[in-house]
Design an enzyme around this catalytic site. Sequence first.
Site, PDB file in Angstrom:
ATOM      1  N   SER A 201       8.823  -5.011   5.832  1.00 29.30           N
ATOM      2  CA  SER A 201       7.900  -5.866   5.104  1.00 29.30           C
ATOM      3  C   SER A 201       7.583  -7.093   5.947  1.00 29.30           C
ATOM      4  CB  SER A 201       8.547  -6.297   3.780  1.00 29.30           C
ATOM      5  OG  SER A 201       7.718  -7.231   3.117  1.00 29.30           O
ATOM      6  N   CYS A 326      13.937  -9.656 -17.228  1.00 31.46           N
ATOM      7  CA  CYS A 326      13.619  -9.781 -18.640  1.00 31.46           C
ATOM      8  C   CYS A 326      12.972  -8.496 -19.130  1.00 31.46           C
ATOM      9  CB  CYS A 326      12.668 -10.951 -18.873  1.00 31.46           C
ATOM     10  SG  CYS A 326      13.468 -12.530 -18.622  1.00 31.46           S
TER      11      CYS A 326
HETATM   12  C1  LIG Z   1      11.150  -7.185  -0.756  1.00 34.17           C
HETATM   13  C2  LIG Z   1      11.731  -5.839  -0.636  1.00 34.17           C
HETATM   14  C3  LIG Z   1      10.946  -4.696  -0.799  1.00 34.17           C
HETATM   15  C4  LIG Z   1       9.489  -4.771  -1.174  1.00 34.17           C
HETATM   16  O1  LIG Z   1       8.723  -5.272  -0.130  1.00 34.17           O
HETATM   17  P1  LIG Z   1       7.193  -5.669  -0.370  1.00 34.17           P
HETATM   18  O2  LIG Z   1       6.671  -5.873   1.008  1.00 34.17           O
HETATM   19  O3  LIG Z   1       7.232  -6.920  -1.183  1.00 34.17           O
HETATM   20  O4  LIG Z   1       6.525  -4.544  -1.079  1.00 34.17           O
HETATM   21  C5  LIG Z   1      11.538  -3.476  -0.651  1.00 34.17           C
HETATM   22  N1  LIG Z   1      12.837  -3.367  -0.357  1.00 34.17           N
HETATM   23  C6  LIG Z   1      13.635  -4.437  -0.203  1.00 34.17           C
HETATM   24  C7  LIG Z   1      15.071  -4.243   0.134  1.00 34.17           C
HETATM   25  C8  LIG Z   1      13.109  -5.708  -0.333  1.00 34.17           C
HETATM   26  O5  LIG Z   1      13.899  -6.768  -0.211  1.00 34.17           O
END
Ligand SMILES: *Cc1c(COP(=O)(O)O)cnc(C)c1O
Length: 382
Positions: A201, A326
């Site tokens: 990400s 929630c």
């Molecule tokens: C934040 C996160 C995601 C999702 O990532 P996005 O780019 O926000 O869709 C998936 N897996 C883990 C472990 C994360 O911390």
Amino acid sequence: MKKPVYLDYAATTPVDPSVANEMIKYLTPDGVFGNPASRSHALGWQAEAAVEAARKQVASLIHADPREIVWTSGATEADNLAIKGAVAGRENAHIVTSKIEHKAVLDTCKWLEHQGVDVTWLDPEPDGSISLQQVLDALRDNTVLVSLMLVNNELGTVTDVAPIGSVLRERGILFHVDAAQAAGKMPVDVTSMQVDLLALSGHKVYGPKGVGALYVRRSPDVRIEAQIHGGGHERGMRSGTLPTHQIVGMGRAFAMAQSGLEQEVQVLESLREKFLAGLEGLDGVSLNGRESGRVPGIVNLSFDGVEAESLMLGLRDLAVSSGSACASASIEPSYVLRGIGLSEEQANRALRFSFGRFSTEEEVAFASSQIVEVVGRLRSVR
Ligand SMILES: *Cc1c(COP(=O)(O)O)cnc(C)c1O
């Protein structure tokens, strides 16, 4: 309103200012705003060159070949593409995953379960780990995929994926690893870890939100079915016009993460020590997860006799997170903490504190003094 001290880097990070400065060059009329798929003019070629440079930067952080990187809208989409894409068209498929995965993996596997795919949900050890033996015991003749996260987003614990990857490779079973919380926080090497698919990400690593990538191994060649169709971009695996500015931002952020990794880990270790030292006077505090085999920036603590909800209300000057969700009127305790064996009560007494690049010693010292004060006050009025 005063800005709270940000201790929620595991939820998202701010974009590094130098990343933002780079991104703007790919948006405006005087910049490189062309469609990277436009082959007929220089603005298209320049955008394509920028996308390919970023692909190299992201590949480099995980020791992959740039041709193994598929751009997505984030790690959620990368997880969906990896898991659904690996299972698509396979009759009678079985998947192995754990109960403490990110929702992007959990909900995808649940959806597949409803479609008739067999899923084994592993229970982690109380310290958050998944052992090779547990995975071995779960494998069947029809297992097509194992999906485990490298760093848990609530606990900060690291999964020892290399031995698991090695066995799965021998058996011809695909191994998907969600590394969204690992990139930029620890060394990630797709070859030594023997993974086939790996999700990343942008916004957990000081890049922008809305962009991510899936690593798809080329040798041995891993085949996954596209989940988004329309134009055949990204070698047919993910269609859609590439968001040049987002991709450039993620590339720059990953290059910075790579060059600064060692130093950043050191700084975060010392911030963590400072934070925990500030809590030493407080009794009845327990660390969830474990002390070794973790990244430094995530600290998950339970406070005896104090509800996390009340504690968060008291800690108005801190931006922190509880893993609870929630669900309509009631508050559901964190499924991750429940998953490692905490009682509902213990799970409801936990908060996650996560530090990052822009955290300072003053901030973490302020945070621990606030916690000591508010926990003390809440306990005294019981
Ligand atoms: C934040 C996160 C995601 C999702 O990532 P996005 O780019 O926000 O869709 C998936 N897996 C883990 C472990 C994360 O911390």
